[in-house]
Design a protein around this motif. Structure first.
Motif, PDB file in Angstrom:
ATOM      1  N   MET B  79       0.888  -1.161   0.011  1.00 63.23           N
ATOM      2  CA  MET B  79       0.102   0.046  -0.045  1.00 63.23           C
ATOM      3  C   MET B  79       0.912   1.313   0.010  1.00 63.23           C
ATOM      4  N   TYR B  84       2.764   8.919   2.519  1.00 64.00           N
ATOM      5  CA  TYR B  84       3.882   8.311   2.133  1.00 64.00           C
ATOM      6  C   TYR B  84       4.318   7.089   3.199  1.00 64.00           C
ATOM      7  N   ALA B  85       4.121   7.643   4.671  1.00 69.57           N
ATOM      8  CA  ALA B  85       4.228   6.618   5.944  1.00 69.57           C
ATOM      9  C   ALA B  85       5.799   5.931   5.624  1.00 69.57           C
ATOM     10  N   LEU B  86       6.688   6.941   5.303  1.00 70.25           N
ATOM     11  CA  LEU B  86       7.954   6.357   5.260  1.00 70.25           C
ATOM     12  C   LEU B  86       8.589   6.217   6.661  1.00 70.25           C
ATOM     13  N   TYR B  87       9.478   5.057   6.766  1.00 67.80           N
ATOM     14  CA  TYR B  87       9.883   4.752   8.377  1.00 67.80           C
ATOM     15  C   TYR B  87      11.126   5.940   8.537  1.00 67.80           C
ATOM     16  N   ASN B  95      14.304   1.246   4.333  1.00 66.30           N
ATOM     17  CA  ASN B  95      12.974   1.470   3.835  1.00 66.30           C
ATOM     18  C   ASN B  95      12.359   0.221   2.761  1.00 66.30           C
ATOM     19  N   PHE B  98      12.794  -3.433   4.089  1.00 64.06           N
ATOM     20  CA  PHE B  98      11.971  -3.714   5.392  1.00 64.06           C
ATOM     21  C   PHE B  98      11.199  -4.986   5.172  1.00 64.06           C
ATOM     22  N   SER B  99      10.412  -4.986   4.303  1.00 63.77           N
ATOM     23  CA  SER B  99       9.261  -5.987   4.205  1.00 63.77           C
ATOM     24  C   SER B  99      10.069  -7.645   3.845  1.00 63.77           C
ATOM     25  N   ARG B 139      10.341  11.197  -2.017  1.00 62.51           N
ATOM     26  CA  ARG B 139       9.550  10.394  -1.011  1.00 62.51           C
ATOM     27  C   ARG B 139       8.687   9.356  -1.422  1.00 62.51           C
ATOM     28  N   ARG B 146       9.026   0.889  -2.003  1.00 62.49           N
ATOM     29  CA  ARG B 146       8.758  -0.149  -0.984  1.00 62.49           C
ATOM     30  C   ARG B 146       7.407  -1.078  -1.147  1.00 62.49           C
ATOM     31  N   ARG B 150       8.204  -5.789  -3.199  1.00 62.90           N
ATOM     32  CA  ARG B 150       7.610  -7.354  -2.573  1.00 62.90           C
ATOM     33  C   ARG B 150       6.947  -8.249  -3.553  1.00 62.90           C
TER      34      ARG B 150
END
Ligand SMILES: Nc1ncnc2c1ncn2[C@@H]1O[C@H](COP(=O)(O)OP(=O)(O)O)[C@@H](O)[C@H]1O
Ligand SMILES: [Mg+2]
Lengths: 288, 361
Positions: B79, B84-87, B95, B98-99, B139, B146, B150
């Motif tokens: 998602m 953006y919800a970047l770490y 980033n 991560f997954s 970003r 990100r 996956r």
């Protein structure tokens, strides 16, 4: 042109005024501390001199030597007090932080019945001065055998610190956008992993500052400790200061020496944790 | 890649119902855009697909699994959030990886996947920066990176471009479309911007107040809007709507102007309707497209003109309603000037005056 240079002059004056004001304020804050440090190295005559001797003639370690010396020569069990203080402060801080993190996170993230009221009540406990509770606490502890124990003091300090840590940590978790944990969950984390791998590190600065405050509160607390501790088995350093008072005299030099021993670990800790306090860690990852 | 099926999907917050039974079948590799005004339940629907919101009723099927009770991590989707919800405490590299790290992939695999994604999105020079040191567009690209490392079954986008300035938005729109063509995953994309919806979608889902109003390809919803809401929501400038009454095979507007009935419509005498005309189908004579078999003409007084270069949008008064018309090969237009406009009747729409539903047979 004249007005431009006048303007510059005024700006410079203002800047100097600013400096001087700050310097005076810092003096007011720092001089008592420096005076304590200085006195711990000076002979008693010089400490008591009237008018005061500002520039020391002689510096030595006599007070420290005496403090660590035998009981007959003004010695006190410094290491035991230090150990008591450390055990009680560190343990109570860790517990208060854990509870603070759980509570702060719950207040920041979840909706539940009576949330606002619970929060207000929690904060209201801060309005009651700790000493006011010393008698009830003393009676309860007396009945339960907690007087003069580490556990008793830890309980008291946890209770004292938890509302504050919850409040502070709640504020920091509020600044962490909830999308971060959601993104982590979508990236494959469990709820628990999302907290520890994303939300906790991002709020780390805030949690560290809550930790410092909690530690310093327990480390420096005197009023309750003086009531609830009796012997070397649980007396903390602030209470230990009273060992330097006797019926007719006050050993100011010894007291100052012990005070320095109290200040040093607190200062070291503050500097150590300071690097985690870099603000702005939460900003940048998201744009609102 | 996977199909997605929403069956009678319902969401309510206590007594407040915000999504009222949505049915939608999304094919493998399809790019579906949910579009609608703010607050219509697009994000809620998307978040239910993601597993971030509980489902109050109905069923979500991804691939061949009912995922109603699966946590987000077991749905194999990615998602991209609006913010953006970047770490923030991780570098771009971390980033992106991560997954895969959470999935306990080997460091070699992670590096390969991260480098590949960085390559696709031109992020390679930024890999060691933290999100705080990136521009908005960068970003945005990290957030997309990100998602793609996956190789998820489904991509979810929630208004990913609304924090960008207009120019960057157009640019990223193209990149998203290219990305979809490259990776071919199923995409569900939420936006309130009809231009984004039109340009990106294989199929547009138009939502309003927690209901689906119409589903179709961009051209279908543009050419055959089911009601006045879709008619005015899709297309820019919005379709002009003029109230009128059917009389003697004509439409009589409020001020008595009579316009022939567009071909293909049969109306009972006296039926109250709304006539829908897009700006592209009402043009000043001499500045219009070549006439077709069914034309009508009206005189209108100009109230405002907006020159856009290749064309000018002319605002004019017709039967008490402000109408937007397009002028091709524009010449300067004065306010107050009366122009003769040609209406392409075969491109006009009729809607019921009360229900707003299309009257097309
Ligand atoms: N947690 C919530 N509690 C109550 N109402 C909510 C909540 N989240 C969203 N809503 C309501 O649901 C409706 C749909 O919201 P949303 O899906 O975010 O709309 P959109 O993304 O289309 O703008 C809105 O009216 C909003 O107020
Ligand atoms: Mg939304």
């Amino acid at each position: 042109m004249a007005s431009a240079s006048e303007h510059r002059l005024r700006k410079r004056l203002l800047k100097w005024g600013h400096f001087i004001g700050l310097f005076l304020a810092m003096c007011v804050i720092c001089i008592p501390g420096l005076w304590v440090v200085l006195n711990s190295f000076r002979p008693t005559v010089e400490i008591m001199a009237k008018p005061p001797v500002w520039i020391p003639n002689e510096l030595n370690l006599d007070h420290y030597r005496a403090m660590f010396g035998g009981a007959g020569e003004g010695g006190i069990p410094v290491w035991t007090y230090f150990r008591n203080s450390l055990i009680i402060s560190v343990t109570s801080t860790l517990i208060a932080l854990l509870i603070g993190m759980a509570g702060g996170y719950a207040f920041a993230r979840y909706k539940f019945k009576g949330k606002a009221m619970t929060f207000v009540m929690l904060m209201a406990t801060r309005a009651v001065p700790g000493v006011a509770l010393s008698l009830p606490v003393f009676i309860i502890f007396g009945r339960t055998g907690l007087i003069d124990t580490h556990l008793g003091m830890i309980l008291v300090y946890v209770a004292l610190n938890v509302p504050f840590t919850i409040w502070l940590i709640d504020g920091f978790f509020r600044q962490v956008p909830k999308e971060l944990a959601e993104a982590a969950e979508i990236d494959g984390c469990t709820r628990w992993q999302a907290f520890w791998k994303v939300e906790f590190p991002v709020a780390r600065a805030g949690i560290a500052s809550a930790g410092i405050f909690a530690f310093l509160t327990s480390w420096n607390e005197y009023a309750l400790a003086s009531q609830l501790t009796r012997s070397v088995s649980s007396k903390t350093m602030p209470v230990g200061l009273l060992d330097f008072t006797s019926q007719f005299t006050l050993n100011w030099g010894g007291m100052c020496a012990l005070a320095v021993l109290m200040i040093v670990p607190a200062l070291i800790l503050t500097f150590l944790v300071q690097k985690h306090l870099i603000a702005g860690l939460t900003f940048g990852g998201v744009k609102g | 890649m996977a199909q997605v099926h929403l069956k009678n999907l319902v969401k309510s917050y206590g007594a407040l119902s915000v999504v009222h039974g949505i049915n939608l079948d999304i094919a493998e590799g399809e790019f579906v855009v949910l579009v609608g005004p703010s607050g219509c339940g697009k994000s809620t629907t998307l978040r239910m697909v993601a597993g971030l919101e509980d489902i109050s009723g109905g069923e979500i099927v991804i691939g061949d699994r009912v995922v109603n009770d699966l946590p987000p991590r077991e749905r194999n989707l990615a998602m991209v959030f609006q913010n953006y919800a970047l770490y923030p405490h991780m570098t771009v590299r971390e980033n992106l990886g991560f997954s895969l790290k959470i999935a306990k992939k080997s460091q070699g695999e992670i590096d390969a996947a991260v480098n590949e994604a960085a390559e696709i999105l031109a992020l390679t020079p930024l890999l060691d920066r933290k999100p705080g040191a990136l521009s908005g567009g960068q970003r945005q690209r990290v957030a997309m990176g990100r998602a793609i490392v996956r190789h998820p079954d489904v991509f979810l986008f929630d208004e990913p471009l609304s924090n960008l300035d207009a120019k960057l938005r157009t640019q990223m729109r193209v990149e998203i479309k290219k990305l979809h063509q490259k990776v071919g995953s199923t995409v569900i994309y939420v936006t309130h911007d009809q231009i984004e919806a039109m340009t990106l979608a294989d199929r547009i889902v138009i939502m309003r107040d927690g209901h689906i109003v119409q589903v179709g390809t961009p051209l279908e919803v543009f050419e055959n809007p089911v009601n006045t809401f879709v008619a005015t929501f899709i297309g820019s400038p919005p379709m002009n709507l003029l109230p009128g009454v059917a009389k003697d095979g004509q439409i009589v507007l409020a001020d008595g102007t009579a316009i022939p009935l567009p071909p293909g419509y049969k109306l009972a005498e006296g039926r109250r309707i709304q006539l829908g005309i897009r700006a592209d189908n009402i043009m000043p004579e001499g500045h219009a497209l070549p006439p077709t078999a069914h034309m009508a003409h009206v005189d209108m007084k100009v109230t405002l003109s907006e020159p856009l270069g290749t064309e000018t949008v002319v605002y004019a008064q017709l039967s008490g309603t402000e109408v937007q018309a397009k002028m091709l090969n524009p010449r300067p237009v004065q306010t107050g000037e009366v122009l003769r406009f040609a209406i392409a009747l075969d491109k006009c729409h009729l809607f019921d005056a009360d229900t707003g539903l299309s009257l097309k047979a």
